[in-house]
Structure formats: structure tokens, C-alpha cells
Design a protein around this motif. Structure first.
Motif, short mmCIF file in Angstrom:
data_model
loop_
_atom_site.label_atom_id
_atom_site.label_comp_id
_atom_site.label_asym_id
_atom_site.label_seq_id
_atom_site.Cartn_x
_atom_site.Cartn_y
_atom_site.Cartn_z
N HIS A 92 14.63 2.58 -1.35
CA HIS A 92 14.83 1.38 -2.18
C HIS A 92 13.70 1.22 -3.20
O HIS A 92 13.94 0.96 -4.38
CB HIS A 92 14.93 0.15 -1.28
CG HIS A 92 15.07 -1.13 -2.02
ND1 HIS A 92 16.24 -1.51 -2.64
CD2 HIS A 92 14.17 -2.11 -2.27
CE1 HIS A 92 16.05 -2.67 -3.24
NE2 HIS A 92 14.80 -3.05 -3.03
N GLN A 93 12.46 1.36 -2.74
CA GLN A 93 11.31 1.22 -3.63
C GLN A 93 11.35 2.26 -4.74
O GLN A 93 11.16 1.94 -5.92
CB GLN A 93 10.00 1.36 -2.86
CG GLN A 93 9.65 0.17 -1.99
CD GLN A 93 9.23 -1.01 -2.83
OE1 GLN A 93 9.92 -2.01 -2.86
NE2 GLN A 93 8.12 -0.92 -3.50
N LEU A 99 14.24 2.09 9.04
CA LEU A 99 13.78 1.02 8.14
C LEU A 99 12.77 1.56 7.13
O LEU A 99 12.82 1.21 5.95
CB LEU A 99 13.16 -0.12 8.94
CG LEU A 99 14.13 -1.01 9.70
CD1 LEU A 99 13.38 -1.98 10.60
CD2 LEU A 99 15.03 -1.77 8.73
N LYS A 100 11.87 2.41 7.60
CA LYS A 100 10.86 3.00 6.71
C LYS A 100 11.54 3.85 5.64
O LYS A 100 11.20 3.76 4.46
CB LYS A 100 9.87 3.83 7.52
CG LYS A 100 8.79 4.48 6.72
CD LYS A 100 7.82 5.17 7.67
CE LYS A 100 7.18 6.34 7.03
NZ LYS A 100 6.35 7.10 7.96
N GLN A 141 1.05 3.80 3.88
CA GLN A 141 -0.21 4.17 4.54
C GLN A 141 -0.02 5.12 5.72
O GLN A 141 -0.83 6.01 5.91
CB GLN A 141 -0.95 2.91 5.01
CG GLN A 141 -1.62 2.15 3.91
CD GLN A 141 -2.75 2.91 3.26
OE1 GLN A 141 -3.43 3.72 3.87
NE2 GLN A 141 -2.97 2.65 1.99
N SER A 142 1.04 4.92 6.48
CA SER A 142 1.21 5.77 7.67
C SER A 142 1.49 7.23 7.30
O SER A 142 1.36 8.11 8.15
CB SER A 142 2.34 5.23 8.55
OG SER A 142 3.57 5.25 7.85
N TRP A 145 11.21 13.00 2.95
CA TRP A 145 10.74 11.63 2.75
C TRP A 145 9.37 11.39 3.36
O TRP A 145 8.56 10.66 2.81
CB TRP A 145 11.77 10.63 3.29
CG TRP A 145 12.94 10.49 2.38
CD1 TRP A 145 14.22 10.95 2.59
CD2 TRP A 145 12.96 9.87 1.09
NE1 TRP A 145 15.01 10.65 1.51
CE2 TRP A 145 14.27 9.98 0.57
CE3 TRP A 145 12.00 9.21 0.32
CZ2 TRP A 145 14.64 9.49 -0.67
CZ3 TRP A 145 12.38 8.71 -0.91
CH2 TRP A 145 13.67 8.85 -1.40
N ASP A 146 9.09 12.00 4.52
CA ASP A 146 7.78 11.79 5.17
C ASP A 146 6.64 12.44 4.41
O ASP A 146 5.48 12.14 4.68
CB ASP A 146 7.80 12.31 6.61
CG ASP A 146 8.57 11.39 7.54
OD1 ASP A 146 8.88 10.26 7.15
OD2 ASP A 146 8.85 11.82 8.68
N SER A 147 6.94 13.35 3.48
CA SER A 147 5.87 13.96 2.68
C SER A 147 5.44 13.04 1.53
O SER A 147 4.34 13.16 1.02
CB SER A 147 6.32 15.32 2.12
OG SER A 147 7.27 15.17 1.08
N LEU A 148 6.28 12.08 1.18
CA LEU A 148 5.98 11.13 0.09
C LEU A 148 5.11 10.01 0.64
O LEU A 148 5.49 9.33 1.58
CB LEU A 148 7.29 10.56 -0.46
CG LEU A 148 7.20 9.42 -1.46
CD1 LEU A 148 6.56 9.89 -2.76
CD2 LEU A 148 8.58 8.84 -1.71
#
Length: 124
Positions: free
Chosen positions: A13-14, A6-7, A106-107, A88-91
Motif C-alpha cells: 500500500h505504501q 499485515l506487514k 525497521q524490522s 518484499w522482505d528485502s525492501l
């Protein structure tokens, strides 16, 4: 769908919506494993990059956000063109000037990021 899925879907999408409006400044954590940037940027907690979907004036500049592992972008630095890999987790943040919109995940904001307090205020 899992919370991780989902994240990822939310980020994709954003960012896609922001890129439709034009250039997007993304904040990435260059300490993240798997990130690929010019050597002088590696290890920094906050690197800001300008992304474009379609080629800009310089046709060497482009990005692809359709890969579930991350963003692939050809960007031009002082050293010349460089193919970047941004998991993606670096963004952790994205700013669209045409939309006057900033999105912060934030996470994923690194504790060492010098802009962390500002990002927290924007999100509130």
C-alpha cells in the motif's frame, strides 16, 4: 490477517501510493535470499534502486508491485536492461521525492546497512 500478511499489505500500500506520485527510490538488502540483481550488486546490505510504475523515457524501465512474493522490475544498469526480483522482505526503505516522504520498515533494515543510523532518525 497474520502479522506477516499485515506487514506485506502495508508495504504494498505504501509503495503503491508513492509510485502514483512518480519515481521512488527503494533501499533493498541484496544479501536477502531470492533477490535477483546484477552480480555486482549481490551481497550488499543496501542497494538503492529507482522504480517507476509506468514506462519512463526509456520504455525498458518498469516495475510491477502486485505480486505477493515481491517486486518485479525491468531496470537499466551500466550493463544494459536487467529484470530484477525483489522479495518484499528485502525492501526496507522507500523515498518519494515528489511527496517528500520516506518510509522505513525497521524490522527489515539490515544491521550492516551503512545508512542504518540515518534511517532510524528519519523514522523517529
Amino acid at each position: 490477517m497474520s502479522p506477516v500478511g499485515l506487514k506485506l499489505a502495508h508495504k504494498m500500500h505504501q509503495l503503491a501510493g508513492m509510485l502514483e506520485a512518480g519515481t521512488v527510490l527503494v533501499h533493498v538488502n541484496a544479501q536477502h535470499p531470492g533477490i535477483k540483481l546484477p552480480a555486482r550488486y549481490m551481497g550488499r546490505p543496501d542497494v538503492v534502486l529507482a522504480l517507476h510504475v509506468a514506462p519512463a523515457e526509456d520504455d525498458r524501465v518498469w516495475c510491477d508491485i502486485g505480486d505477493p512474493t515481491g517486486i518485479v522490475a525491468e531496470l537499466v544498469f551500466d550493463e544494459g536492461p536487467f529484470r530484477c526480483g525483489l522479495p518484499w522482505d528485502s525492501l526496507f526503505a522507500a523515498w518519494s521525492e515528489p511527496l517528500s516522504q520516506m518510509t522505513v520498515w525497521q524490522s527489515d533494515v539490515p544491521a550492516e546497512a551503512p545508512i542504518r543510523p540515518r534511517l532510524q532518525l528519519v523514522r523517529a
